[in-house]
Motif scaffolding. Structure first.
Motif, PDB file in Angstrom:
ATOM      1  N   PRO A 114       0.792  -1.232   0.000  1.00  0.00           N
ATOM      2  CA  PRO A 114       0.000   0.000   0.000  1.00  0.00           C
ATOM      3  C   PRO A 114       0.827   1.286   0.000  1.00  0.00           C
ATOM      4  O   PRO A 114       0.487   2.241  -0.699  1.00  0.00           O
ATOM      5  CB  PRO A 114      -0.849  -0.115   1.262  1.00  0.00           C
ATOM      6  N   GLU A 115       1.924   1.334   0.760  1.00  0.00           N
ATOM      7  CA  GLU A 115       2.729   2.555   0.849  1.00  0.00           C
ATOM      8  C   GLU A 115       3.390   2.883  -0.494  1.00  0.00           C
ATOM      9  O   GLU A 115       3.385   4.033  -0.929  1.00  0.00           O
ATOM     10  CB  GLU A 115       3.791   2.424   1.948  1.00  0.00           C
ATOM     11  N   ASP A 116       3.967   1.866  -1.143  1.00  0.00           N
ATOM     12  CA  ASP A 116       4.592   2.108  -2.448  1.00  0.00           C
ATOM     13  C   ASP A 116       3.561   2.499  -3.496  1.00  0.00           C
ATOM     14  O   ASP A 116       3.790   3.379  -4.319  1.00  0.00           O
ATOM     15  CB  ASP A 116       5.366   0.866  -2.921  1.00  0.00           C
ATOM     16  N   ALA A 117       2.409   1.846  -3.452  1.00  0.00           N
ATOM     17  CA  ALA A 117       1.355   2.138  -4.430  1.00  0.00           C
ATOM     18  C   ALA A 117       0.864   3.583  -4.287  1.00  0.00           C
ATOM     19  O   ALA A 117       0.680   4.277  -5.291  1.00  0.00           O
ATOM     20  CB  ALA A 117       0.193   1.161  -4.265  1.00  0.00           C
ATOM     21  N   ILE A 118       0.679   4.049  -3.047  1.00  0.00           N
ATOM     22  CA  ILE A 118       0.146   5.397  -2.889  1.00  0.00           C
ATOM     23  C   ILE A 118       1.194   6.450  -3.209  1.00  0.00           C
ATOM     24  O   ILE A 118       0.862   7.530  -3.708  1.00  0.00           O
ATOM     25  CB  ILE A 118      -0.506   5.613  -1.497  1.00  0.00           C
ATOM     26  N   ARG A 119       2.468   6.157  -2.991  1.00  0.00           N
ATOM     27  CA  ARG A 119       3.513   7.092  -3.423  1.00  0.00           C
ATOM     28  C   ARG A 119       3.486   7.238  -4.953  1.00  0.00           C
ATOM     29  O   ARG A 119       3.576   8.333  -5.482  1.00  0.00           O
ATOM     30  CB  ARG A 119       4.892   6.607  -2.968  1.00  0.00           C
ATOM     31  N   ARG A 120       3.377   6.100  -5.651  1.00  0.00           N
ATOM     32  CA  ARG A 120       3.313   6.099  -7.113  1.00  0.00           C
ATOM     33  C   ARG A 120       2.094   6.886  -7.597  1.00  0.00           C
ATOM     34  O   ARG A 120       2.194   7.746  -8.470  1.00  0.00           O
ATOM     35  CB  ARG A 120       3.258   4.648  -7.617  1.00  0.00           C
ATOM     36  N   GLU A 121       0.933   6.588  -7.034  1.00  0.00           N
ATOM     37  CA  GLU A 121      -0.297   7.255  -7.452  1.00  0.00           C
ATOM     38  C   GLU A 121      -0.255   8.748  -7.160  1.00  0.00           C
ATOM     39  O   GLU A 121      -0.745   9.557  -7.949  1.00  0.00           O
ATOM     40  CB  GLU A 121      -1.515   6.628  -6.767  1.00  0.00           C
ATOM     41  N   THR A 122       0.319   9.132  -6.030  1.00  0.00           N
ATOM     42  CA  THR A 122       0.417  10.549  -5.669  1.00  0.00           C
ATOM     43  C   THR A 122       1.218  11.309  -6.719  1.00  0.00           C
ATOM     44  O   THR A 122       0.806  12.382  -7.176  1.00  0.00           O
ATOM     45  CB  THR A 122       1.054  10.716  -4.281  1.00  0.00           C
ATOM     46  N   GLU A 123       2.335  10.743  -7.112  1.00  0.00           N
ATOM     47  CA  GLU A 123       3.165  11.407  -8.118  1.00  0.00           C
ATOM     48  C   GLU A 123       2.461  11.449  -9.473  1.00  0.00           C
ATOM     49  O   GLU A 123       2.461  12.479 -10.149  1.00  0.00           O
ATOM     50  CB  GLU A 123       4.515  10.693  -8.242  1.00  0.00           C
ATOM     51  N   GLU A 124       1.834  10.325  -9.876  1.00  0.00           N
ATOM     52  CA  GLU A 124       1.158  10.278 -11.172  1.00  0.00           C
ATOM     53  C   GLU A 124      -0.026  11.237 -11.240  1.00  0.00           C
ATOM     54  O   GLU A 124      -0.229  11.914 -12.242  1.00  0.00           O
ATOM     55  CB  GLU A 124       0.670   8.854 -11.470  1.00  0.00           C
ATOM     56  N   GLU A 125      -0.845  11.264 -10.176  1.00  0.00           N
ATOM     57  CA  GLU A 125      -2.080  12.042 -10.221  1.00  0.00           C
ATOM     58  C   GLU A 125      -1.893  13.504  -9.848  1.00  0.00           C
ATOM     59  O   GLU A 125      -2.610  14.364 -10.359  1.00  0.00           O
ATOM     60  CB  GLU A 125      -3.147  11.418  -9.311  1.00  0.00           C
ATOM     61  N   THR A 126      -0.981  13.798  -8.922  1.00  0.00           N
ATOM     62  CA  THR A 126      -0.877  15.175  -8.427  1.00  0.00           C
ATOM     63  C   THR A 126       0.424  15.866  -8.779  1.00  0.00           C
ATOM     64  O   THR A 126       0.509  17.087  -8.707  1.00  0.00           O
ATOM     65  CB  THR A 126      -1.023  15.222  -6.888  1.00  0.00           C
ATOM     66  N   GLY A 127       1.453  15.091  -9.093  1.00  0.00           N
ATOM     67  CA  GLY A 127       2.768  15.666  -9.342  1.00  0.00           C
ATOM     68  C   GLY A 127       3.589  15.856  -8.085  1.00  0.00           C
ATOM     69  O   GLY A 127       4.754  16.222  -8.153  1.00  0.00           O
ATOM     70  N   PHE A 128       3.023  15.587  -6.922  1.00  0.00           N
ATOM     71  CA  PHE A 128       3.751  15.736  -5.664  1.00  0.00           C
ATOM     72  C   PHE A 128       4.497  14.453  -5.328  1.00  0.00           C
ATOM     73  O   PHE A 128       3.970  13.354  -5.497  1.00  0.00           O
ATOM     74  CB  PHE A 128       2.807  16.073  -4.509  1.00  0.00           C
ATOM     75  N   VAL A 129       5.708  14.608  -4.843  1.00  0.00           N
ATOM     76  CA  VAL A 129       6.498  13.486  -4.348  1.00  0.00           C
ATOM     77  C   VAL A 129       6.481  13.586  -2.824  1.00  0.00           C
ATOM     78  O   VAL A 129       6.966  14.563  -2.271  1.00  0.00           O
ATOM     79  CB  VAL A 129       7.942  13.534  -4.889  1.00  0.00           C
ATOM     80  N   VAL A 130       5.895  12.597  -2.177  1.00  0.00           N
ATOM     81  CA  VAL A 130       5.806  12.619  -0.718  1.00  0.00           C
ATOM     82  C   VAL A 130       6.640  11.483  -0.146  1.00  0.00           C
ATOM     83  O   VAL A 130       6.732  10.409  -0.738  1.00  0.00           O
ATOM     84  CB  VAL A 130       4.338  12.522  -0.228  1.00  0.00           C
ATOM     85  N   THR A 131       7.243  11.738   0.980  1.00  0.00           N
ATOM     86  CA  THR A 131       8.096  10.725   1.589  1.00  0.00           C
ATOM     87  C   THR A 131       7.562  10.264   2.940  1.00  0.00           C
ATOM     88  O   THR A 131       7.547   9.084   3.232  1.00  0.00           O
ATOM     89  CB  THR A 131       9.528  11.262   1.777  1.00  0.00           C
TER      90      THR A 131
END
Length: 193
Positions: free
Chosen positions: A94-111
């Motif tokens: 889940p953590e890796d998937a939501i990082r990927r989706e966040t970048e794809e959908e919003t352009g934000f890279v969150v750590t």
């Protein structure tokens, strides 16, 4: 899956065009000791994750707006839905998937993401379990201006939390996962005062 109150009798695939729609016939042992035969359809699209990005300094959130056909056929005239960033796990944790989706959908890279809870969103007919997250963002965490990969045609919205909560009350935000995350954040802020 071993449950002494359930006996599977038949499992038919009705469709696997987009995801898998199954018709399952089973016996279920009721509380009164009677075995009852039931048939249910279950739509399996995999598990997913969703995230609410929050800027504590500005008290704003990042949401997306995109076309959702099921809402259109159910009376949403534009078909557009404002929602928290989300996506399927696609064999990731889940953590890796939501990082990927966040970048794809919003352009934000969150750590530094925080898991807040898990929930079945429509357990009467859909197998999906959602993993809910929050993360901080700032103007410096954005990787691509605007975000949203082209093929998904996503608008990225930055809104004050207070405005997003008003939009829930006015019926402008009607997506369940988004309402849950907004309310979670709102309650957390109330508790920290």
């Amino acid at each position: 899956m071993n449950n002494s109150r359930v006996q599977l009798l038949k499992d038919e695939v009705l469709s696997d065009n987009w995801y898998v729609l199954r018709k399952v016939t089973f016996k279920y042992l009721r509380k009164d000791g009677i075995w009852e035969t039931q048939t249910r359809e279950a739509y399996d699209r995999g598990n997913g994750a969703t995230i609410l990005l929050h800027n504590t300094e500005k008290n704003t959130v990042i949401l997306t707006r995109q076309f959702r056909m099921p809402t259109y056929v159910n009376g949403n005239a534009s078909g557009l839905l404002i929602e928290a960033c989300a996506g399927l796990l696609d064999n990731d944790n889940p953590e890796d998937a939501i990082r990927r989706e966040t970048e794809e959908e919003t352009g934000f890279v969150v750590t530094n993401i925080q898991k807040v809870f898990e929930a079945y969103m429509s357990p009467g007919s859909v197998t999906e379990k959602l993993y809910f997250f929050t993360a901080e963002y700032s103007d410096t965490t954005e990787k691509r201006v605007g975000g949203g990969i082209d093929e998904e045609d996503i608008d990225v919205l930055e809104l004050p939390l207070s405005q997003a909560m008003q939009m829930v009350g006015q019926g402008e935000i009607v997506d369940g996962k988004t309402i849950m995350l907004l309310q979670h954040l709102f309650i957390q802020q109330l508790l920290s005062v």
